[in-house]
Design an enzyme around this catalytic site. Structure first.
Site, mmCIF file in Angstrom:
data_model
loop_
_atom_site.group_PDB
_atom_site.id
_atom_site.type_symbol
_atom_site.label_atom_id
_atom_site.label_comp_id
_atom_site.label_asym_id
_atom_site.label_seq_id
_atom_site.Cartn_x
_atom_site.Cartn_y
_atom_site.Cartn_z
ATOM 1 N N SER A 143 0.854 -1.193 0.000
ATOM 2 C CA SER A 143 0.000 0.000 0.000
ATOM 3 C C SER A 143 0.887 1.240 0.000
ATOM 4 O O SER A 143 2.012 1.204 0.531
ATOM 5 C CB SER A 143 -0.871 0.025 1.261
ATOM 6 O OG SER A 143 -1.456 1.309 1.430
ATOM 7 N N TYR A 156 -1.925 -0.995 10.165
ATOM 8 C CA TYR A 156 -2.012 -1.178 8.709
ATOM 9 C C TYR A 156 -0.708 -0.747 8.033
ATOM 10 O O TYR A 156 -0.133 -1.489 7.232
ATOM 11 C CB TYR A 156 -3.191 -0.364 8.151
ATOM 12 C CG TYR A 156 -3.386 -0.560 6.667
ATOM 13 C CD1 TYR A 156 -3.855 -1.770 6.166
ATOM 14 C CD2 TYR A 156 -3.096 0.463 5.756
ATOM 15 C CE1 TYR A 156 -4.025 -1.952 4.810
ATOM 16 C CE2 TYR A 156 -3.268 0.276 4.398
ATOM 17 C CZ TYR A 156 -3.737 -0.928 3.925
ATOM 18 O OH TYR A 156 -3.889 -1.123 2.568
HETATM 19 N N1 LIG Z 1 -8.583 -0.148 -1.660
HETATM 20 C C1 LIG Z 1 -7.505 0.600 -1.400
HETATM 21 O O1 LIG Z 1 -7.576 1.843 -1.394
HETATM 22 C C2 LIG Z 1 -6.189 -0.055 -1.147
HETATM 23 C C3 LIG Z 1 -5.070 0.796 -1.061
HETATM 24 C C4 LIG Z 1 -3.824 0.224 -0.825
HETATM 25 C C5 LIG Z 1 -3.704 -1.151 -0.703
HETATM 26 N N2 LIG Z 1 -4.817 -1.938 -0.785
HETATM 27 C C6 LIG Z 1 -4.631 -3.386 -0.645
HETATM 28 O O2 LIG Z 1 -5.182 -4.014 -1.763
HETATM 29 C C7 LIG Z 1 -5.588 -5.345 -1.410
HETATM 30 C C8 LIG Z 1 -7.009 -5.570 -1.869
HETATM 31 O O3 LIG Z 1 -7.828 -4.640 -1.161
HETATM 32 P P1 LIG Z 1 -9.261 -4.172 -1.680
HETATM 33 O O4 LIG Z 1 -9.290 -2.710 -1.576
HETATM 34 O O5 LIG Z 1 -9.603 -4.830 -2.964
HETATM 35 O O6 LIG Z 1 -10.155 -4.729 -0.471
HETATM 36 P P2 LIG Z 1 -11.357 -5.778 -0.400
HETATM 37 O O7 LIG Z 1 -12.369 -5.487 -1.441
HETATM 38 O O8 LIG Z 1 -11.757 -5.795 1.024
HETATM 39 O O9 LIG Z 1 -10.653 -7.163 -0.793
HETATM 40 C C9 LIG Z 1 -9.842 -7.854 0.094
HETATM 41 C C10 LIG Z 1 -9.704 -9.276 -0.428
HETATM 42 O O10 LIG Z 1 -8.835 -10.027 0.436
HETATM 43 C C11 LIG Z 1 -9.530 -11.196 0.869
HETATM 44 N N3 LIG Z 1 -9.076 -11.524 2.218
HETATM 45 C C12 LIG Z 1 -9.009 -10.685 3.289
HETATM 46 N N4 LIG Z 1 -8.547 -11.339 4.365
HETATM 47 C C13 LIG Z 1 -8.312 -12.613 3.960
HETATM 48 C C14 LIG Z 1 -7.843 -13.780 4.621
HETATM 49 N N5 LIG Z 1 -7.503 -13.773 5.922
HETATM 50 N N6 LIG Z 1 -7.715 -14.919 3.902
HETATM 51 C C15 LIG Z 1 -8.042 -14.951 2.591
HETATM 52 N N7 LIG Z 1 -8.494 -13.889 1.916
HETATM 53 C C16 LIG Z 1 -8.637 -12.736 2.597
HETATM 54 C C17 LIG Z 1 -11.012 -10.835 0.799
HETATM 55 O O11 LIG Z 1 -11.837 -11.954 0.582
HETATM 56 P P3 LIG Z 1 -12.726 -12.707 1.685
HETATM 57 O O12 LIG Z 1 -13.354 -11.648 2.536
HETATM 58 O O13 LIG Z 1 -13.676 -13.506 0.853
HETATM 59 O O14 LIG Z 1 -11.741 -13.538 2.407
HETATM 60 C C18 LIG Z 1 -11.036 -9.997 -0.473
HETATM 61 O O15 LIG Z 1 -11.071 -10.821 -1.611
HETATM 62 C C19 LIG Z 1 -5.396 -5.457 0.108
HETATM 63 O O16 LIG Z 1 -4.153 -6.077 0.365
HETATM 64 C C20 LIG Z 1 -5.339 -4.002 0.550
HETATM 65 O O17 LIG Z 1 -4.617 -3.813 1.750
HETATM 66 C C21 LIG Z 1 -6.055 -1.423 -1.005
#
Ligand SMILES: NC(=O)c1ccc[n+]([C@@H]2O[C@H](COP(=O)([O-])OP(=O)(O)OC[C@H]3O[C@@H](n4cnc5c(N)ncnc54)[C@H](OP(=O)(O)O)[C@@H]3O)[C@@H](O)[C@H]2O)c1
Length: 263
Positions: A143, A156
């Protein structure tokens, strides 16, 4: 050869929503063979649809035995991996006045250790692709929060900074084996994770735009894939300010409501 030319064998975690879901749709449409992972099976099954290039492999990344079983299933089906795209993660913000150790542990478990369990399980599969004269790629989603300590992001930010540091070092050590490493540093992206946020999110982009930027970066095997660049470059610049200036900046960003709740 670029990382995504032809039909590749890919393991994508966090495929059930947000950035991972947008990535999965693109990769499946491009004809790659994709192992789709997350805890929830239903959205993965729906995503896999009637096509025959998706493998649904649900598990929790914090369960080491489940991770090992998942990797075995993927190896049986694909016989190695050209790309491991470890994107699963979570975000919870801390109120330091009510220090919540279970929250800190949950975030570190999912973002740091969960990703590393998957990495551990994926490496032998990537090495198998290497042995067959491939040039496999290992990518993780960190991130932009890794660039700069921000208020309430102790857990985080630390989980992602540790992950970025780990991967950058690993890239050096895996270079001789012919395995490339990419670290993805998104700014704000619209997803269920950020839909929970109750603060302004400058330059937030769509999950589809994020997927596009990630795939372009992976094609070029970039070490650091960061976007939107106006936001991430600014954070990187602020991240190298002297600690005293970073502290003053952080105080300005802290929310008045959080300060009021402080005794
Ligand atoms: N959105 C942003 O602004 C942003 C910015 C920087 C970085 N990120 C990073 O990008 C990645 C994806 O985030 P997103 O924004 O797409 O969020 P999201 O929609 O909440 O997706 C998170 C994904 O990770 C899975 N997950 C979470 N905990 C898990 C576990 N313990 N075991 C297996 N699967 C797990 C969830 O699926 P289930 O709930 O089905 O397990 C879901 O598919 C994350 O690493 C996040 O930190 C996001």
């Amino acid at each position: 050869m670029t990382a995504l030319s032809g039909s590749r064998r890919i393991w994508l975690t966090g495929a059930s929503s947000g950035i991972g879901l947008a990535l999965a749709r693109r990769l499946l449409t491009q004809g790659h063979r994709v192992a789709l992972s997350a805890r929830r099976e239903a959205p993965l099954t729906e995503l896999a649809g009637a096509g025959n290039n998706a493998l649904v492999v649900p598990f929790d990344t914090t369960d080491t035995q489940a991770v090992a079983r998942a990797a075995e299933r993927i190896d049986d089906a694909f016989g190695g991996l050209d790309l491991a795209l470890l994107n699963a993660g979570t975000c919870e913000y801390l109120n330091a006045r009510h220090f919540d150790m279970p929250l800190v542990a949950r975030v570190l478990d999912a973002n740091l250790y969960g990703t590393l369990h998957c990495l551990d399980a994926a490496l032998p599969l990537l090495r198998r692709a290497r042995a067959a004269n491939g040039r496999p790629l290992l990518a993780v989603t960190s991130s932009a929060a890794a660039y700069l300590p921000l208020p309430r992001a102790e857990a985080y930010g630390a989980s992602k900074a540790a992950l970025s540091h780990f991967m950058e070092a690993l890239r050096i050590d895996l270079a001789d084996e012919g395995i490339d490493v990419s670290v993805i540093h998104p700014g704000f992206v619209k997803s269920p994770l950020t839909d929970r946020n109750d603060f302004p999110m400058p330059l937030r982009i769509s999950a589809e735009a994020a997927a596009q930027a990630i795939l372009e970066g992976l094609e070029r095997r970039r070490l650091d894939i960061h976007f939107p660049r106006r936001f991430t470059l600014a954070l990187r610049l602020l991240g190298v300010l002297p600690p005293g200036l970073r502290f003053r900046l952080g105080r300005r960003l802290a929310r008045p409501t959080d300060m009021e709740s402080r005794p």
